[in-house]
Design a protein around this motif. Structure first.
Motif, PDB file in Angstrom:
ATOM      1  N   HIS A   4      93.815 -18.010 -19.262  1.00  0.00           N
ATOM      2  CA  HIS A   4      92.354 -18.009 -19.240  1.00  0.00           C
ATOM      3  C   HIS A   4      91.824 -17.027 -20.142  1.00  0.00           C
ATOM      4  O   HIS A   4      92.594 -16.130 -20.146  1.00  0.00           O
ATOM      5  CB  HIS A   4      91.818 -18.044 -17.831  1.00  0.00           C
ATOM      6  N   GLN A  50      88.716 -14.178 -20.009  1.00  0.00           N
ATOM      7  CA  GLN A  50      87.538 -13.733 -19.337  1.00  0.00           C
ATOM      8  C   GLN A  50      86.684 -12.794 -19.978  1.00  0.00           C
ATOM      9  O   GLN A  50      87.309 -11.994 -20.827  1.00  0.00           O
ATOM     10  CB  GLN A  50      87.972 -13.142 -18.161  1.00  0.00           C
ATOM     11  N   GLU A  60      84.137 -17.200 -18.572  1.00  0.00           N
ATOM     12  CA  GLU A  60      85.486 -17.737 -18.272  1.00  0.00           C
ATOM     13  C   GLU A  60      85.922 -19.028 -19.007  1.00  0.00           C
ATOM     14  O   GLU A  60      85.036 -19.979 -18.943  1.00  0.00           O
ATOM     15  CB  GLU A  60      85.827 -17.704 -16.899  1.00  0.00           C
ATOM     16  N   TYR A  61      86.924 -19.094 -19.566  1.00  0.00           N
ATOM     17  CA  TYR A  61      87.514 -20.416 -19.983  1.00  0.00           C
ATOM     18  C   TYR A  61      88.982 -20.513 -19.693  1.00  0.00           C
ATOM     19  O   TYR A  61      89.854 -19.608 -19.763  1.00  0.00           O
ATOM     20  CB  TYR A  61      87.583 -20.502 -21.520  1.00  0.00           C
ATOM     21  N   LYS A  62      89.342 -21.652 -18.893  1.00  0.00           N
ATOM     22  CA  LYS A  62      90.559 -22.023 -18.462  1.00  0.00           C
ATOM     23  C   LYS A  62      91.212 -22.892 -19.349  1.00  0.00           C
ATOM     24  O   LYS A  62      90.724 -23.963 -20.080  1.00  0.00           O
ATOM     25  CB  LYS A  62      90.494 -22.513 -17.064  1.00  0.00           C
TER      26      LYS A  62
END
Length: 303
Positions: free
Chosen positions: A73, A75, A86-88
């Motif tokens: 991820h 953040q 946030e990107y997962k």
């Protein structure tokens, strides 16, 4: 023993001021590394700790927030570690490689795996641009690293095992290739895997070549115009040259990712003289020089 080791240059320019021979260089910097992720101050002490190691890429944003890439991820953290973006990692991909905050507010992110791609993600987490990559390998971990967006709207991505830095259009078309397995650089046997690909003012591209322990500045057409490697020194300061940054004074700072002891960061000038090193315990996958002798780096960091 001090954690910072300095060499002296007769005359070094930084941010419009002059550093003389009796004034050693001191840098503070952000470091994304396997055993620490955070900020090191000019005295070599930990000034801010992200709370976990093993980051891959990261930036101190103009707001003071930190944009950090972990394996799964990305953040954006405030200094008190509140997550504001946030990107997962999306299935079926295996890991994330890098991130860059763009002028339009989007975040450029690379995903590695069965569907290698560049993404532009909006502040709300929506995918605005999805660019398929052509890394020429199924080895997810070795597909790409420090991709960056260009002023013309295209993207520059280094592909390690392909020995190529490729320029992609938003549609995924490759419009330029810079080869790093040139015979003049030792060919494929030298393992000149491209890790960083930094576009400099004027159009040249600065590329760190990991196992080759080289940093090469290429012309826009892929010709070598400047390079530095262990062959230029007796003490072999480079050990897996991953992250890099070109400073406003023209010096280049180079990370030695594999170095568990000794030099972790090395700053060299255009004449291939070492003018600063960092030898603390914090290892660097990538980094960002923030200040020099109390003065902030001017302009956007070239990293």
């Amino acid at each position: 023993m001090t954690r910072l080791i300095f060499s002296f240059a007769a005359l070094l320019l930084f941010c419009g001021s002059t550093l003389t021979a009796d004034e050693p260089i001191r840098h503070s910097f952000f470091v994304a590394g396997p055993n620490f992720t955070g900020i090191i101050d000019e005295d070599g002490k930990r000034a801010w700790d992200a709370g976990r190691p093993a980051a891959r890429d990261g930036w101190v944003l103009p707001s003071g927030n930190l944009l950090i890439v972990w394996k799964n991820h990305v953040q954006e953290l405030t200094r008190d570690k509140q997550v504001v973006f946030e990107y997962k990692l999306a299935a079926p991909n295996k890991e994330l490689g890098t991130a860059q905050r763009l002028d339009n507010g989007n975040t450029l992110i690379t995903e590695l795996g069965t569907k290698p791609r560049l993404l532009e993600v909006t502040p709300s987490g929506e995918i605005a641009v999805d660019v398929p990559l052509k890394p020429e390998t199924d080895n997810a971990h070795m597909q790409t690293r420090m991709a960056r967006k260009l002023a013309n709207g295209n993207y520059l991505a280094p592909h390690l095992l392909a020995f190529k830095v490729k320029e992609y259009t938003p549609a995924g078309k490759v419009v330029r290739v810079i080869a790093t397995d040139l015979e003049s650089l030792g060919g494929k046997a030298a393992e000149n895997w491209p890790f960083t690909a930094i576009t400099l003012p004027g159009g040249n591209v600065l590329v760190n070549l990991t196992h080759g322990n080289k940093t090469v500045e290429f012309s826009p057409q892929g010709e070598v115009v400047w390079s530095v490697s262990n062959e230029d020194f007796s003490n072999n300061p480079f050990d897996d040259s991953c992250g890099a940054q070109r400073l406003p004074n023209g010096n280049t700072v180079i990370a030695s990712y594999h170095a568990k002891k000794g030099i972790k960061l090395t700053e060299v000038n255009r004449d291939k003289q070492i003018v600063w090193t960092f030898t603390g315990p914090e290892r660097a996958h990538h980094f960002q020089i923030l200040t020099t002798n109390g003065k902030p780096i001017q302009g956007k960091p070239l990293k």
